[in-house]
Design a protein around this motif. Sequence first.
Motif, PDB file in Angstrom:
ATOM      1  N   ASP A 112      39.017  25.062  30.584  1.00 55.32           N
ATOM      2  CA  ASP A 112      40.408  25.234  31.019  1.00 55.32           C
ATOM      3  C   ASP A 112      40.999  26.525  30.459  1.00 55.32           C
ATOM      4  N   GLN A 113      40.693  26.838  29.210  1.00 53.26           N
ATOM      5  CA  GLN A 113      41.185  28.074  28.611  1.00 53.26           C
ATOM      6  C   GLN A 113      40.605  29.301  29.341  1.00 53.26           C
ATOM      7  N   LEU A 114      39.335  29.224  29.715  1.00 54.05           N
ATOM      8  CA  LEU A 114      38.725  30.329  30.463  1.00 54.05           C
ATOM      9  C   LEU A 114      39.381  30.487  31.829  1.00 54.05           C
ATOM     10  N   ARG A 115      39.695  29.372  32.487  1.00 54.57           N
ATOM     11  CA  ARG A 115      40.383  29.435  33.778  1.00 54.57           C
ATOM     12  C   ARG A 115      41.768  30.085  33.619  1.00 54.57           C
ATOM     13  N   ASP A 116      42.468  29.740  32.534  1.00 57.83           N
ATOM     14  CA  ASP A 116      43.764  30.368  32.264  1.00 57.83           C
ATOM     15  C   ASP A 116      43.616  31.884  32.094  1.00 57.83           C
ATOM     16  N   LEU A 117      42.587  32.292  31.366  1.00 54.32           N
ATOM     17  CA  LEU A 117      42.338  33.731  31.200  1.00 54.32           C
ATOM     18  C   LEU A 117      42.028  34.385  32.544  1.00 54.32           C
ATOM     19  N   ALA A 118      41.231  33.703  33.367  1.00 53.44           N
ATOM     20  CA  ALA A 118      40.902  34.241  34.691  1.00 53.44           C
ATOM     21  C   ALA A 118      42.162  34.394  35.529  1.00 53.44           C
ATOM     22  N   ASP A 119      43.072  33.412  35.461  1.00 57.93           N
ATOM     23  CA  ASP A 119      44.345  33.509  36.192  1.00 57.93           C
ATOM     24  C   ASP A 119      45.157  34.706  35.707  1.00 57.93           C
ATOM     25  N   ARG A 120      45.226  34.884  34.380  1.00 59.73           N
ATOM     26  CA  ARG A 120      45.980  36.010  33.814  1.00 59.73           C
ATOM     27  C   ARG A 120      45.365  37.339  34.235  1.00 59.73           C
ATOM     28  N   LEU A 121      44.030  37.405  34.196  1.00 58.98           N
ATOM     29  CA  LEU A 121      43.337  38.633  34.582  1.00 58.98           C
ATOM     30  C   LEU A 121      43.541  38.924  36.069  1.00 58.98           C
ATOM     31  N   THR A 122      43.528  37.888  36.885  1.00 57.15           N
ATOM     32  CA  THR A 122      43.790  38.055  38.320  1.00 57.15           C
ATOM     33  C   THR A 122      45.178  38.645  38.539  1.00 57.15           C
ATOM     34  N   ALA A 123      46.167  38.131  37.800  1.00 55.59           N
ATOM     35  CA  ALA A 123      47.538  38.650  37.900  1.00 55.59           C
ATOM     36  C   ALA A 123      47.599  40.108  37.449  1.00 55.59           C
ATOM     37  N   ILE A 124      46.910  40.419  36.388  1.00 58.86           N
ATOM     38  CA  ILE A 124      46.876  41.818  35.911  1.00 58.86           C
ATOM     39  C   ILE A 124      46.272  42.722  36.967  1.00 58.86           C
ATOM     40  N   HIS A 125      45.168  42.297  37.569  1.00 63.04           N
ATOM     41  CA  HIS A 125      44.526  43.104  38.606  1.00 63.04           C
ATOM     42  C   HIS A 125      45.423  43.260  39.833  1.00 63.04           C
ATOM     43  N   ALA A 126      46.274  42.279  40.061  1.00 59.97           N
ATOM     44  CA  ALA A 126      47.195  42.335  41.198  1.00 59.97           C
ATOM     45  C   ALA A 126      48.436  43.165  40.877  1.00 59.97           C
ATOM     46  N   GLY A 127      48.502  43.714  39.659  1.00 56.99           N
ATOM     47  CA  GLY A 127      49.631  44.541  39.263  1.00 56.99           C
ATOM     48  C   GLY A 127      50.781  43.747  38.681  1.00 56.99           C
ATOM     49  N   GLU A 128      50.597  42.486  38.480  1.00 56.76           N
ATOM     50  CA  GLU A 128      51.655  41.666  37.886  1.00 56.76           C
ATOM     51  C   GLU A 128      51.448  41.637  36.380  1.00 56.76           C
ATOM     52  N   GLY A 129      52.502  41.572  35.648  1.00 59.61           N
ATOM     53  CA  GLY A 129      52.404  41.357  34.195  1.00 59.61           C
ATOM     54  C   GLY A 129      51.917  42.564  33.421  1.00 59.61           C
ATOM     55  N   GLN A 130      51.963  43.754  34.006  1.00 57.32           N
ATOM     56  CA  GLN A 130      51.495  44.927  33.254  1.00 57.32           C
ATOM     57  C   GLN A 130      52.603  45.564  32.484  1.00 57.32           C
TER      58      GLN A 130
END
Length: 130
Positions: A112-130
Amino acid sequence: MDHPMPSGRRTIVLPTIDHGDVTLPEPSWCAGHTHHDPQSARADLMHAGPTVDCTHLGTTLFSAEIVQSPYAQPGPPHLGGRTPGVSVHPLGKTLTPAGLYSLAARLDSYADQLRDLADRLTAIHAGEGQ
């Protein structure tokens, strides 16, 4: 060499450095003794079941197998011994059923923690949260 016992159970004879040939009852789950070293002491004889690996991208993250050392000296249960347990690497411990369930629960939580990291990384790649 395997030998049938009168009860239908099988035995195996393994050479040891300190007790010569030792005849052991072979548990049904044992995968054999192809890696047995004849220079082993009797206390180091071990039955081991088939290995269950968790491999990702060509790297083995965990390996686990049922083990039993029928002539082991008494010691901490996490080091293995006369009672069958599951040896987990690289953890380096032999676990009871309760310990194995606990590890599985922790791995579920970690997933679950890895999935959370993947979600955060996906958002970063999408330009969100930078």
